[in-house]
Design a protein around this motif. Structure first.
Motif, PDB file in Angstrom:
ATOM      1  N   LEU A 168       0.405   1.456 -17.546  1.00  0.00           N
ATOM      2  CA  LEU A 168       1.746   2.020 -17.460  1.00  0.00           C
ATOM      3  C   LEU A 168       1.683   3.449 -16.945  1.00  0.00           C
ATOM      4  N   ARG A 169       2.730   3.849 -16.257  1.00  0.00           N
ATOM      5  CA  ARG A 169       2.814   5.242 -15.796  1.00  0.00           C
ATOM      6  C   ARG A 169       4.099   5.868 -16.329  1.00  0.00           C
ATOM      7  N   TYR A 170       4.029   7.157 -16.642  1.00  0.00           N
ATOM      8  CA  TYR A 170       5.264   7.848 -17.038  1.00  0.00           C
ATOM      9  C   TYR A 170       6.278   7.749 -15.909  1.00  0.00           C
ATOM     10  N   ASP A 171       5.768   7.903 -14.696  1.00  0.00           N
ATOM     11  CA  ASP A 171       6.659   8.057 -13.552  1.00  0.00           C
ATOM     12  C   ASP A 171       5.946   7.424 -12.356  1.00  0.00           C
ATOM     13  N   TYR A 172       6.691   6.627 -11.596  1.00  0.00           N
ATOM     14  CA  TYR A 172       6.067   5.912 -10.479  1.00  0.00           C
ATOM     15  C   TYR A 172       6.215   6.663  -9.165  1.00  0.00           C
ATOM     16  N   ARG A 174       9.805  14.527 -29.463  1.00  0.00           N
ATOM     17  CA  ARG A 174       8.601  14.779 -28.667  1.00  0.00           C
ATOM     18  C   ARG A 174       9.045  14.957 -27.227  1.00  0.00           C
ATOM     19  N   ILE A 175       8.599  16.069 -26.654  1.00  0.00           N
ATOM     20  CA  ILE A 175       9.063  16.469 -25.327  1.00  0.00           C
ATOM     21  C   ILE A 175       7.914  16.359 -24.328  1.00  0.00           C
ATOM     22  N   LEU A 176       8.228  15.770 -23.192  1.00  0.00           N
ATOM     23  CA  LEU A 176       7.245  15.570 -22.117  1.00  0.00           C
ATOM     24  C   LEU A 176       7.573  16.491 -20.947  1.00  0.00           C
ATOM     25  N   LEU A 177       6.561  17.250 -20.517  1.00  0.00           N
ATOM     26  CA  LEU A 177       6.727  18.174 -19.387  1.00  0.00           C
ATOM     27  C   LEU A 177       5.744  17.783 -18.294  1.00  0.00           C
ATOM     28  N   SER A 178       6.077  18.096 -17.057  1.00  0.00           N
ATOM     29  CA  SER A 178       5.129  17.748 -15.995  1.00  0.00           C
ATOM     30  C   SER A 178       5.286  18.623 -14.765  1.00  0.00           C
ATOM     31  N   SER A 182       5.160  27.088  -4.323  1.00  0.00           N
ATOM     32  CA  SER A 182       4.807  25.672  -4.361  1.00  0.00           C
ATOM     33  C   SER A 182       4.791  25.208  -5.802  1.00  0.00           C
ATOM     34  N   GLY A 183       5.377  24.058  -6.063  1.00  0.00           N
ATOM     35  CA  GLY A 183       5.309  23.439  -7.390  1.00  0.00           C
ATOM     36  C   GLY A 183       6.535  23.719  -8.229  1.00  0.00           C
ATOM     37  N   ILE A 184       7.071  22.649  -8.819  1.00  0.00           N
ATOM     38  CA  ILE A 184       8.163  22.790  -9.783  1.00  0.00           C
ATOM     39  C   ILE A 184       7.797  21.924 -10.994  1.00  0.00           C
ATOM     40  N   HIS A 185       8.588  22.030 -12.038  1.00  0.00           N
ATOM     41  CA  HIS A 185       8.389  21.150 -13.197  1.00  0.00           C
ATOM     42  C   HIS A 185       9.564  20.199 -13.328  1.00  0.00           C
ATOM     43  N   ALA A 186       9.260  19.005 -13.832  1.00  0.00           N
ATOM     44  CA  ALA A 186      10.310  18.015 -14.090  1.00  0.00           C
ATOM     45  C   ALA A 186      11.228  18.526 -15.203  1.00  0.00           C
ATOM     46  N   ILE A 187      12.424  17.981 -15.278  1.00  0.00           N
ATOM     47  CA  ILE A 187      13.286  18.275 -16.427  1.00  0.00           C
ATOM     48  C   ILE A 187      12.560  17.756 -17.677  1.00  0.00           C
ATOM     49  N   PRO A 188      12.475  18.582 -18.730  1.00  0.00           N
ATOM     50  CA  PRO A 188      11.810  18.093 -19.953  1.00  0.00           C
ATOM     51  C   PRO A 188      12.434  16.770 -20.403  1.00  0.00           C
ATOM     52  N   ARG A 189      11.572  15.822 -20.777  1.00  0.00           N
ATOM     53  CA  ARG A 189      12.055  14.500 -21.196  1.00  0.00           C
ATOM     54  C   ARG A 189      11.711  14.268 -22.655  1.00  0.00           C
ATOM     55  N   GLN A 215      11.874   7.290 -21.749  1.00  0.00           N
ATOM     56  CA  GLN A 215      11.967   8.723 -21.422  1.00  0.00           C
ATOM     57  C   GLN A 215      13.394   9.044 -21.013  1.00  0.00           C
ATOM     58  N   TRP A 216      13.893  10.171 -21.500  1.00  0.00           N
ATOM     59  CA  TRP A 216      15.271  10.540 -21.151  1.00  0.00           C
ATOM     60  C   TRP A 216      15.385  12.060 -21.064  1.00  0.00           C
TER      61      TRP A 216
END
Ligand code: DQQ
Length: 581
Positions: free
Chosen positions: A312-316, A333-337, A354-361, A374-375
């Motif tokens: 499984l992947r968090y994000d495809y 529980r918060i997921l950052l990437s 260069s580089g950004i972070h996803a919205i915390p999920r 994930q939301w």
């Protein structure tokens, strides 16, 4: 006789209270590198159509992994891998950038930390995590790079734990606290990214370090009573062959009851299962398993029997070096990437960053216990303004519907579809095992029976440019079961030929007739984050339109399949700008 800082720390950690700051050997270097908060205007071109409005990014330069996220005295802290030189290029040393927030949406920049200050981080400070020890003391474990470019693990404490902003950190003189040696057979270039530590009833803290031996990916386990003296366990917590280097491991419990609440990293017992996530250096994928943590053996057993590239992947889409933390204020529980650019390094240097972070999920275990959900954190909804609500309607095969009156380059969109079982539905060939390939073969303009239907985001008025996020439904030959494909197609996202426009895809495990299909898409100038069916599957894409920028951007619902589909819900919000640096 004056005791050195770490000797005192050990005594105090073992014995009770801790007097941080007293008698500390002053190791903190002055902030001699350019601070992330100061924008060098001469390096930044005035025209910045790809800077985000509500996705985290520093004002300039290169950023990658989130590091050490934590909530401390009611303030959220985000640290991140930062290259203070080189404009938008990755070439240069790493230090930790730092921002603080009360809502994980609006951030205030803080001084850089973990600049070179002792041999064990002289060539840089790579990724790591924060653990709250003794219930109130934040401790950073991170990978230091030595002058010989060896990877070692270092420990740092706040200079003043009464400062809720945790502006200054002190490295302990015992660093490195974990090192590669000939005895432990660890390769000095494959030993990095300590997790948040957890503690079991034997009093030992445990931490994982990512590693490999040849092609065997490893989550090495170390134990410590005092957080300074670490001993490697005989066996890794888990390993899997032919997966290459495991970067940024993450290990955490999730409640089995299916409620969207989180749990502390040290929780064990029959009410939780454990997630092991690793970032595969070879394929740049964040993969995870749901499984059992056998605390008697200190071993992990994935329910699916393996953790490898097909897990499984968090994000495809684009999503790497992610990390979670437990927010005990909101019990989530918060997921950052990190979301890397898809543009060329030359283009990144031109734009100066260069580089950004996803919205915390928020992440939790699905009721099936087979995957995570994930939301986006609820706080992001406070940026929503001027909702545009479209009435329930049929979207005919071969048509588009424009969603008017929103800032389409900066939006949050929710759309739900009802589909009916139809005679003309494409049959699914059992050899189509690769959803990403299937999405690139059957793009948004390739008509099927049911689908493609979804959204054309970051679209130009004449549809010369758009990023399509959509579903396509198939039926299995033998069982007549429905198979739902979700795609994010960047192939027409920009007239600029240089960015990587790889199409992404994933199968969504859902019965489309009974449950319906839905998308939530967060659009922010150069990022499209798409959540299918309330967070079951996620795809994130980076895109660089040339026409569909600022107020020239449009948003459409579309259905290029043969059969009609019902839109049962469509609400789109313009998004206000957040403080994101
Ligand atoms: N990035 C860091 C490493 C980590 C990698 C260096 C993952 O610690 O392994 O910036 O993106």
């Amino acid at each position: 006789m004056a005791l050195c800082y770490s000797t005192k720390l050990v005594i105090l950690l073992l014995g009770g209270s801790l007097l941080l700051g007293y008698g500390v050997i002053e190791l903190q270097a002055s902030h001699h590198v350019q601070n992330a908060t100061t924008l060098d205007q001469s390096l930044i071109s005035a025209d910045q159509p790809y800077r985000t409005a509500y996705h985290f990014q520093p004002v300039q330069n290169w950023m990658n992994d989130p590091c050490g996220p934590v909530i401390y005295k009611g303030i959220y802290h985000l640290f991140y891998q930062y290259n203070p030189i080189g404009n938008g290029s990755p070439d240069g040393p790493r230090v930790w950038g730092h921002s603080t927030s009360f809502d994980m949406v609006n951030w205030s920049p803080q001084p850089l930390i973990l600049e070179p200050q002792m041999v064990s981080n002289m060539n840089g400070s790579y990724s790591g995590s924060i653990t709250i020890i003794q219930g109130y003391i934040p401790a950073i474990l991170f990978t230091g790079i030595t002058p010989q470019n060896e990877q070692v693990q270092d420990l740092a404490f706040p200079k003043d734990i009464s400062d809720p902003y945790l502006k200054e950190w002190v490295l302990v003189p015992e660093n490195p606290v974990m090192s590669p040696t000939l005895e432990n057979n660890i390769n000095a270039s494959s030993f990095r990214d300590p997790t948040t530590a957890w503690r079991l009833s034997d009093g030992n803290w445990r931490v994982l370090i990512g590693s490999k031996i040849d092609r065997l990916g490893l989550a090495l386990l170390f134990r410590s009573m005092d957080f300074i003296n670490w001993v490697q366990a005989d066996e890794p917590l888990y390993s899997y062959d032919q997966t290459g280097m495991w970067e940024c491991p993450d290990f955490f419990p999730v409640y089995i009851n299916g409620f969207p609440i989180g749990v502390d990293t040290s929780a064990i017992g029959p009410t939780v299962k454990h997630v092991l996530k690793v970032s595969l250096d070879d394929t740049k994928r964040d993969i995870y398993a749901i499984g059992t943590y056998d605390t008697t053996k200190d071993a992990y057993i994935p329910d699916a029997g393996f953790l490898n590239d097909s897990s499984l992947r968090y994000d495809y889409g684009k999503y790497y070096a992610s990390k979670t933390f437990y927010d005990n204020l909101k019990m989530q529980r918060i997921l950052l990437s990190w979301i890397n650019e898809s543009s060329t390094v030359e283009d990144d240097i031109k734009k100066g960053w260069s580089g950004i972070h996803a919205i915390p999920r928020r992440v939790w275990l699905d009721k099936s216990r087979k995957q995570l959900i994930q939301w986006p954190i609820a706080e992001i909804e406070r940026l929503r303004v001027n909702p545009v609500i479209l009435p329930t309607q049929v979207i005919k095969g071969g048509s588009t519907i424009e969603i008017p009156r929103i800032t389409a380059a900066q939006a949050d969109v929710e759309i739900s579809f009802r589909v009916r079982d139809m005679p003309i539905i494409e049959r699914f060939d059992a050899s189509w095992t690769n959803p990403q390939l299937l999405c690139s073969q059957k793009g948004p303009t390739v008509s099927g029976g049911l689908g493609p239907f979804g959204l054309l985001t970051l679209a130009s008025t004449g549809l010369e440019e758009y990023t399509a996020v959509f579903f396509r439904i198939f039926k299995a030959y033998d069982t007549n079961k429905f198979i739902v494909l979700m795609c994010s197609d960047q192939s027409r996202s920009s007239l600029n030929p240089t960015p990587d426009k790889t199409t992404y895809g994933t199968f969504v495990n859902v019965d489309p007739i009974r449950e319906g299909l839905s998308l939530r898409v967060l659009i922010d100038h150069s990022i499209v984050e798409s959540f299918a069916n309330k967070g079951k599957n996620v795809i994130t894409a980076r895109v660089y339109p040339t026409l569909a920028i600022y107020d020239k951007t449009r948003l459409y619902a579309f259905n290029y399949g043969v059969n009609n589909v019902d839109i049962t819900w469509l609400t789109a919000w313009s998004m206000r700008k957040a403080n994101i640096a």
